[in-house]
Design an enzyme around this catalytic site. Sequence first.
Site, PDB file in Angstrom:
ATOM      1  N   LEU A 252       0.842  -1.196   0.000  1.00 33.59           N
ATOM      2  CA  LEU A 252       0.000   0.000   0.000  1.00 33.59           C
ATOM      3  C   LEU A 252       0.882   1.252   0.000  1.00 33.59           C
ATOM      4  O   LEU A 252       0.517   2.264   0.588  1.00 33.59           O
ATOM      5  CB  LEU A 252      -0.929   0.007   1.220  1.00 33.59           C
ATOM      6  CG  LEU A 252      -2.146  -0.917   1.164  1.00 33.59           C
ATOM      7  CD1 LEU A 252      -2.971  -0.810   2.446  1.00 33.59           C
ATOM      8  CD2 LEU A 252      -3.047  -0.587  -0.044  1.00 33.59           C
ATOM      9  N   HIS A 253       2.061   1.151  -0.629  1.00 33.75           N
ATOM     10  CA  HIS A 253       2.908   2.340  -0.730  1.00 33.75           C
ATOM     11  C   HIS A 253       2.616   3.016  -2.067  1.00 33.75           C
ATOM     12  O   HIS A 253       2.868   2.436  -3.128  1.00 33.75           O
ATOM     13  CB  HIS A 253       4.389   1.965  -0.666  1.00 33.75           C
ATOM     14  CG  HIS A 253       4.756   1.312   0.618  1.00 33.75           C
ATOM     15  ND1 HIS A 253       4.823   2.009   1.801  1.00 33.75           N
ATOM     16  CD2 HIS A 253       5.040   0.034   0.920  1.00 33.75           C
ATOM     17  CE1 HIS A 253       5.136   1.181   2.777  1.00 33.75           C
ATOM     18  NE2 HIS A 253       5.261  -0.037   2.270  1.00 33.75           N
ATOM     19  N   CYS A 262       7.468  -8.744 -13.784  1.00 31.45           N
ATOM     20  CA  CYS A 262       6.362  -9.653 -13.470  1.00 31.45           C
ATOM     21  C   CYS A 262       4.974  -9.012 -13.528  1.00 31.45           C
ATOM     22  O   CYS A 262       4.133  -9.448 -14.317  1.00 31.45           O
ATOM     23  CB  CYS A 262       6.575 -10.264 -12.093  1.00 31.45           C
ATOM     24  SG  CYS A 262       8.143 -11.120 -11.979  1.00 31.45           S
TER      25      CYS A 262
HETATM   26  C1  UGA Z   1       6.596  -9.619  -7.742  1.00 27.01           C
HETATM   27  C2  UGA Z   1       5.864 -10.276  -6.563  1.00 27.01           C
HETATM   28  O1  UGA Z   1       5.926  -9.429  -5.411  1.00 27.01           O
HETATM   29  C3  UGA Z   1       6.478 -11.629  -6.225  1.00 27.01           C
HETATM   30  O2  UGA Z   1       5.707 -12.280  -5.206  1.00 27.01           O
HETATM   31  C4  UGA Z   1       6.466 -12.509  -7.491  1.00 27.01           C
HETATM   32  O3  UGA Z   1       7.075 -13.758  -7.253  1.00 27.01           O
HETATM   33  C5  UGA Z   1       7.226 -11.809  -8.583  1.00 27.01           C
HETATM   34  O4  UGA Z   1       6.610 -10.532  -8.848  1.00 27.01           O
HETATM   35  C6  UGA Z   1       7.182 -12.692  -9.805  1.00 27.01           C
HETATM   36  O5  UGA Z   1       6.109 -12.915 -10.337  1.00 27.01           O
HETATM   37  O6  UGA Z   1       8.227 -13.265 -10.143  1.00 27.01           O
HETATM   38  P1  UGA Z   1       8.863  -8.182  -8.008  1.00 27.01           P
HETATM   39  O7  UGA Z   1       8.342  -7.865  -9.381  1.00 27.01           O
HETATM   40  O8  UGA Z   1      10.253  -8.645  -7.851  1.00 27.01           O
HETATM   41  O9  UGA Z   1       7.938  -9.326  -7.327  1.00 27.01           O
HETATM   42  O10 UGA Z   1       8.746  -6.862  -7.130  1.00 27.01           O
HETATM   43  P2  UGA Z   1       7.718  -6.230  -6.075  1.00 27.01           P
HETATM   44  O11 UGA Z   1       8.444  -6.001  -4.814  1.00 27.01           O
HETATM   45  O12 UGA Z   1       6.458  -6.973  -6.010  1.00 27.01           O
HETATM   46  O13 UGA Z   1       7.456  -4.788  -6.734  1.00 27.01           O
HETATM   47  C7  UGA Z   1       6.815  -4.656  -8.010  1.00 27.01           C
HETATM   48  C8  UGA Z   1       6.571  -3.174  -8.314  1.00 27.01           C
HETATM   49  O14 UGA Z   1       5.547  -2.653  -7.469  1.00 27.01           O
HETATM   50  C9  UGA Z   1       7.793  -2.272  -8.103  1.00 27.01           C
HETATM   51  O15 UGA Z   1       7.861  -1.352  -9.166  1.00 27.01           O
HETATM   52  C10 UGA Z   1       7.499  -1.586  -6.790  1.00 27.01           C
HETATM   53  O16 UGA Z   1       8.119  -0.328  -6.662  1.00 27.01           O
HETATM   54  C11 UGA Z   1       5.987  -1.453  -6.852  1.00 27.01           C
HETATM   55  N1  UGA Z   1       5.347  -1.333  -5.530  1.00 27.01           N
HETATM   56  C12 UGA Z   1       5.377  -2.368  -4.660  1.00 27.01           C
HETATM   57  C13 UGA Z   1       4.695  -0.155  -5.189  1.00 27.01           C
HETATM   58  O17 UGA Z   1       4.644   0.818  -5.984  1.00 27.01           O
HETATM   59  N2  UGA Z   1       4.070  -0.072  -3.972  1.00 27.01           N
HETATM   60  C14 UGA Z   1       4.075  -1.098  -3.087  1.00 27.01           C
HETATM   61  O18 UGA Z   1       3.468  -0.945  -2.003  1.00 27.01           O
HETATM   62  C15 UGA Z   1       4.752  -2.270  -3.432  1.00 27.01           C
END
Ligand code: UGA
Length: 436
Positions: A252-253, A262
Site C-alpha cells: 500500500l505504498h 512480473c
Molecule cells: C513480484 C511479486 O511481489 C512476487 O511475489 C512474485 O514472485 C514476482 O513478482 C514474480 O512474479 O516473479 P517483483 O516484481 O520482484 O515481485 O517486485 P515487487 O516487490 O512486487 O514490486 C513490483 C513493483 O511494485 C515495483 O515497481 C514496486 O516499486 C511497486 N510497488 C510495490 C509499489 O509501488 N508499492 C508497493 O506498495 C509495493
Amino acid sequence: MRVTMIGAGYVGLVSGACFADFGHTVTCTDSDGARVAALNRGEIPIFEPGLAELVEVNMRQGRLAFAEAAMDLGHADAVFIAVGTPSRRGDGHADVSFVYDAVRTIAPLLSRSAIVVTKSTVPVGTGDEIERILREKRPDADIAVVSNPEFLREGAAIQDFKHPDRIVVGSDDLRARAILAEIYRPLYLNEPPIIYVSRRTAELIKYAANAFLATKITFINEIADLCEQVGADVQEVARGMGLDNRIGGKFLHAGPGFGGSCFPKDATALLKTAHDHGVALRIVETVSAVNEQRKRAMARKVVTALGGSVRGKTIAVLGLTFKPNTDDTRDSPAIPLITALQDLGAIVRAYDPAGMEQAKAKLETVVYCHSAYAAADGADAVVIATEWERFRALDLARLKSEMAQPVIVDLRNIYRAEKMKRAGFRYVAVGRAGVE
Ligand code: UGA
C-alpha cells in the site's frame, strides 16, 4: 534429494542455490554455454543480494553444480523447469515456447517415473500440454507433471525463498506431492503452509496473486491522487486501512506505478487467458491501463513543481530500476518518466547504484552520472524515482549546493516535508502535502 533445474536464470539460480543450501544435491543446467562457464568460474550473471555467497558456499561444499546440457536425468528425484516466459510479441500472451522446448529436450533423458515441476510462471493449462508432450515422447513412462509457482521478489529473493508465506503444490499425484514435501521439508522449522491443489489451480494462484498485489498498489495510487486534491495524507490513509487485518498494510505504498518483469507482464497474460475463455477481468484490465498512464503522468508533477514548464531545464533523476536492490529496469516507471520529461524539452541527468548499464540500452540521451550529487549538478529539480537506501540519507545541504534551484520531487515518499522545509527545499511528494 537430487534436484535438476532446467534454466539458470533468475528463478532457476535462486531456487537451485536455495535447494542446495537446504542440503539437496542440485544441478542447474542452461543452454547458454557462456552463462554456465561464467557460473562455474563463480561469476553470477544477475544482481541479487546474497546470491553470490550462497552459490559459492554450496558449490564449494559440492551440493551445487552447473552444466550446459541436461545429461542423465535418470537419477533426479525432481526436474524443475525454470526457463523464461516473456510476453509474446504482438499479443501479450505469455510465450511458453521455451518451456515446451525444454520439455522436448529432457523427455528422452527422464526416468520412467520422473517428476517434472514447473516453476516458470505459465498460463493455466500449460501443465496439461507438458503432460501431453511427455506422453507422446515417452509412451513407456508414467511421468508426473507438477506446478510449483514461485513468489520471489527481486532484491529479496533468498529471504522470500527461505521464509515463504506458503508453498503451492499443484498436482493430484500422491507420489509427486510426497517428493515435493520432502524437497521443502527443511522449511518445516518455520512451518510455512503447503497447499496441495490441482495443477490448474496452482497455475492460476500465481497470476491471481500478482494481479491482486498490482491492484492493491494501483488502488492506493489513485487514493494518493485524491489525497492531493482533498488535503489528506496517503501514508496515514494506508496505515489506517492496513491495520485492518482483512486488508493488511503491505503493498500500500503509493508511488509512480508498479514496474518490473512480473506485474505488468503477468497482468497482460492473465487478461489474455481470461479473454480466451470468454471471461472479463475488468478490474485487472483497469489496473493495467491506469498503471501505464501513471508512469508518464509523473512528469506532470515535475512540470508543476517547476512552475509550468521544464523546457530547457535540467532534471536529475535518482533511481532508474523498478525498485531498489536490483539492476532491473524492465518496465521501470523511471523510463517513461524520463522520456516524457525529454519530450517536454528537459535535459535529464541520472544516477542509479546498479541500473545504469541496463538503462543505457533504453535511454541514450541521458547524462549518466557517478553519484546523486553529480547528477544534481546544475539541476533545476531532483526527482527520486526509486527508493534506494542511499537516497534516504542524502546530505541535503550538499545536494542543495549542487543544484540551480532547490526543488525535490519525491515519487517514493521517502522524506518528510518538515525536514525538507528546514533544509530550504520546495518539496513535492505523492499523495501528501509538500512544501512550497
Ligand atoms: C513480484 C511479486 O511481489 C512476487 O511475489 C512474485 O514472485 C514476482 O513478482 C514474480 O512474479 O516473479 P517483483 O516484481 O520482484 O515481485 O517486485 P515487487 O516487490 O512486487 O514490486 C513490483 C513493483 O511494485 C515495483 O515497481 C514496486 O516499486 C511497486 N510497488 C510495490 C509499489 O509501488 N508499492 C508497493 O506498495 C509495493
